[in-house]
Structures are given as structure tokens and as C-alpha cells.
Design an enzyme around this catalytic site. Structure first.
Site, PDB file in Angstrom:
ATOM      1  N   GLU A 140     -16.950 -54.042  45.873  1.00  0.00           N
ATOM      2  CA  GLU A 140     -18.049 -54.866  45.363  1.00  0.00           C
ATOM      3  C   GLU A 140     -18.729 -55.578  46.522  1.00  0.00           C
ATOM      4  O   GLU A 140     -18.050 -56.136  47.406  1.00  0.00           O
ATOM      5  CB  GLU A 140     -17.527 -55.893  44.367  1.00  0.00           C
ATOM      6  CG  GLU A 140     -18.581 -56.887  43.865  1.00  0.00           C
ATOM      7  CD  GLU A 140     -18.015 -57.885  42.866  1.00  0.00           C
ATOM      8  OE1 GLU A 140     -17.023 -57.552  42.192  1.00  0.00           O
ATOM      9  OE2 GLU A 140     -18.558 -59.010  42.774  1.00  0.00           O
TER      10      GLU A 140
ATOM     11  N   GLU B 157     -25.317 -64.660  45.129  1.00  0.00           N
ATOM     12  CA  GLU B 157     -24.847 -65.402  43.966  1.00  0.00           C
ATOM     13  C   GLU B 157     -25.203 -66.872  44.156  1.00  0.00           C
ATOM     14  O   GLU B 157     -25.090 -67.399  45.266  1.00  0.00           O
ATOM     15  CB  GLU B 157     -23.327 -65.278  43.806  1.00  0.00           C
ATOM     16  CG  GLU B 157     -22.837 -63.934  43.353  1.00  0.00           C
ATOM     17  CD  GLU B 157     -21.333 -63.936  43.152  1.00  0.00           C
ATOM     18  OE1 GLU B 157     -20.880 -63.747  42.004  1.00  0.00           O
ATOM     19  OE2 GLU B 157     -20.607 -64.133  44.147  1.00  0.00           O
TER      20      GLU B 157
END
Length: 292
Positions: free
Chosen positions: A172, A177
Site C-alpha cells: 500500500e 492522508e
């Protein structure tokens, strides 16, 4: 090839986009917000893009974007989250001005939205992915977006591997974010077999303003044995196999697809409260993939 188109329909779409000029050369900067020049390397060319042109209320192109729905039975998307992802236009659609809007909203009081931690999810949102349609092996992903902030929100621009392994061996890359009540901070992180969850390897970038105020270009350069994160062309983190607990756990030499979502609640970053503003909208100007 650095960009993999998995379905024949997607390949046909790329041809059509090239004819109209959408994917054959870098689009012009948008005048309204002063879009910065791309920081892709001079040897890179634009291989694929979605500029989200279309009428207001239209759903994103389902030849590219797969809409995942529900609240997973297994720990609510891995984080005991409180949103139920839908394919409703209220949660993800074009705004008519060249943007995709992904919106987290309070659920209707009488909604029946099965949730892992509560009988019915109190929020709805959207999670879009190019899994099975578009994937990047080597090159650069750029997403120009305005990312919402607020207590209990976890919007993300990220990538997952196509190697068929179970996460975290899947690999990932979190391109960007923004966590809960940290409005000025964007996080870039990598997760793999020996470095995941709180042990993920990453860094923070100070935007100097709330991420929801202005558009920024969030990017990852994914090169052989090196990943570099940047915001508005400013690099702030480079990761190589030597930076891992075990260099043999480098899992990024593979095709990886793109995901866009706005989560609400969960173990990280906690639940929304009275200070959280809804709708919480991630406004995406474009997604572009470059390579040579």
C-alpha cells in the site's frame, strides 16, 4: 508499459481520449486556482488522465472507476469505521466544473446501513478505485485535490498492489492522508509485510493552511526500488528497500491501482463531533499518470 489497462473497454477509452486530446498531452493549467506546472520528470509523458469533465450530477466513468459499497464485515474496512460507502450521486459525482466530488454525509435517521460497530452506520460516503481498470507499474501519479478536514474524518488518496496477496503483503502507498483534527498536515506512508498500521513508514508535510482551503497537487513517483512523495512539486520523502526493517520486504515492483475515499470515524482518527462540518467533500480536479 508503465501503465496497465486491464479491460478491453478501458483500452478503447484510452484511444478515444487520445483522439480528443485528453490523454495525449498535458492539459492546460486551470485559471481559477492557479494550478502549478506538473513536476513529472522531463522524460515522462502523460499516459492516462481523468479530468472529470461532464455535467453536474453525473457519476464518474464506470469504465475506469469501480465504486465499492457497504461497511466491510471484517473490522469495518480494517479500522472499525462508521461510514457506509454507496454508489449514490450524493456521495460521488461530477460537479459540472471539471471536478469529481466525494462527499461524506450524515445518514438519514431511518436508514438501515449495516455497520460493524453499530447497528446502522451513521454516515454515508464513497470509495472509488481503478482496481481491474488502470494500474501503474513505474512512473508518476498526480492528483490535484482539495481534501476535507475535521475531527473524525480520514480522507485518502492511495494505491494498492495487484499482486494477489493479502494485505499488507499486497503493498500500500498512501499518496496523501489528512487525519482528523490535523487540518494543515498531510501524511505520505508505505505499508508492507513488516511495516504496516502504526509501523508504516512515512512522513508528514505541513501545508501551512487547512487542506480543505485550496487545491494542492499530491504526487508519488514510483520508480524501481524508490518511491518519492511530493506536494506541489516539493519532495518530502523518498523510500528505498534499505529503509525497511527487512529490504526483502519491498513489494512495490508491481502494478498498483488508485483509490479515492473519505472515511468517517473508526479507531483512527476517532469519531466526528459537533465541530465536524458536513458535507465533508474531497474535490478532485484530476488524476494523471505519467511515464516514459
Amino acid at each position: 508499459m508503465t501503465v496497465t489497462w486491464v479491460r478491453a473497454a478501458a483500452a478503447a477509452l484510452l484511444v478515444a481520449a487520445t483522439v480528443t486530446g485528453c490523454a495525449s498531452e498535458s492539459p492546460s493549467p486551470t485559471a481559477d486556482t492557479g494550478e502549478p506546472e506538473s513536476s513529472a520528470t522531463p522524460t515522462d509523458e502523460l499516459l492516462w488522465a481523468d479530468e472529470f469533465d461532464g455535467p453536474e450530477g453525473r457519476r464518474p466513468d464506470d469504465a475506469v472507476w469501480v465504486t465499492q459499497t457497504g461497511n466491510l464485515d471484517d473490522e469495518g474496512w480494517g479500522n472499525n469505521e462508521l461510514q457506509f460507502y454507496t454508489d449514490a450521486p450524493e456521495n460521488s459525482s461530477l460537479d459540472g466544473d471539471g471536478h469529481l466530488v466525494i462527499a461524506a454525509l450524515p445518514a438519514e435517521p431511518d436508514a438501515d446501513l449495516p455497520c460493524v460497530t453499530v447497528p446502522s452506520c451513521p454516515y454515508t460516503s464513497a470509495r472509488l478505485t481503478t482496481e481491474g481498470t488502470v494500474a501503474l507499474e513505474t512512473g508518476r501519479v498526480e492528483v490535484r485535490a482539495r481534501i476535507p478536514n475535521g475531527t473524525g474524518l480520514l480522507p485518502a488518496i492511495w494505491m494498492l498492489g495487484n499482486n494477489g496477496e493479502t494485505w499488507p503483503a499486497q503493498g500500500e502507498i498512501d499518496v496523501a492522508e489528512v487525519v482528523g483534527g490535523e487540518p494543515d498536515t498531510v501524511y505520505g506512508t508505505a505499508h508492507g509485510p513488516s511495516y504496516f498500521n502504526e509501523d508504516g513508514i512515512g512522513a508528514a508535510f505541513d501545508l501551512g493552511e487547512p487542506s480543505g482551503d485550496e487545491f494542492h497537487v499530491y504526487a508519488v513517483d514510483k520508480r524501481p526500488e524508490a518511491i518519492t512523495w511530493s506536494v506541489d512539486g516539493e519532495d518530502y520523502l523518498t523510500l528505498t528497500p534499505d529503509d525497511l526493517p527487512d529490504p526483502g520486504d519491498w513489494v512495490f515492483e508491481q502494478d498498483m491501482h488508485v483509490l479515492l475515499n473519505v472515511a468517517a470515524g473508526g479507531d483512527w482518527p476517532g469519531s466526528p463531533d459537533a465541530s465536524t462540518t458536513f458535507p465533508a467533500e474531497m474535490v478532485v480536479d484530476y488524476v494523471r499518470i505519467f511515464g516514459s
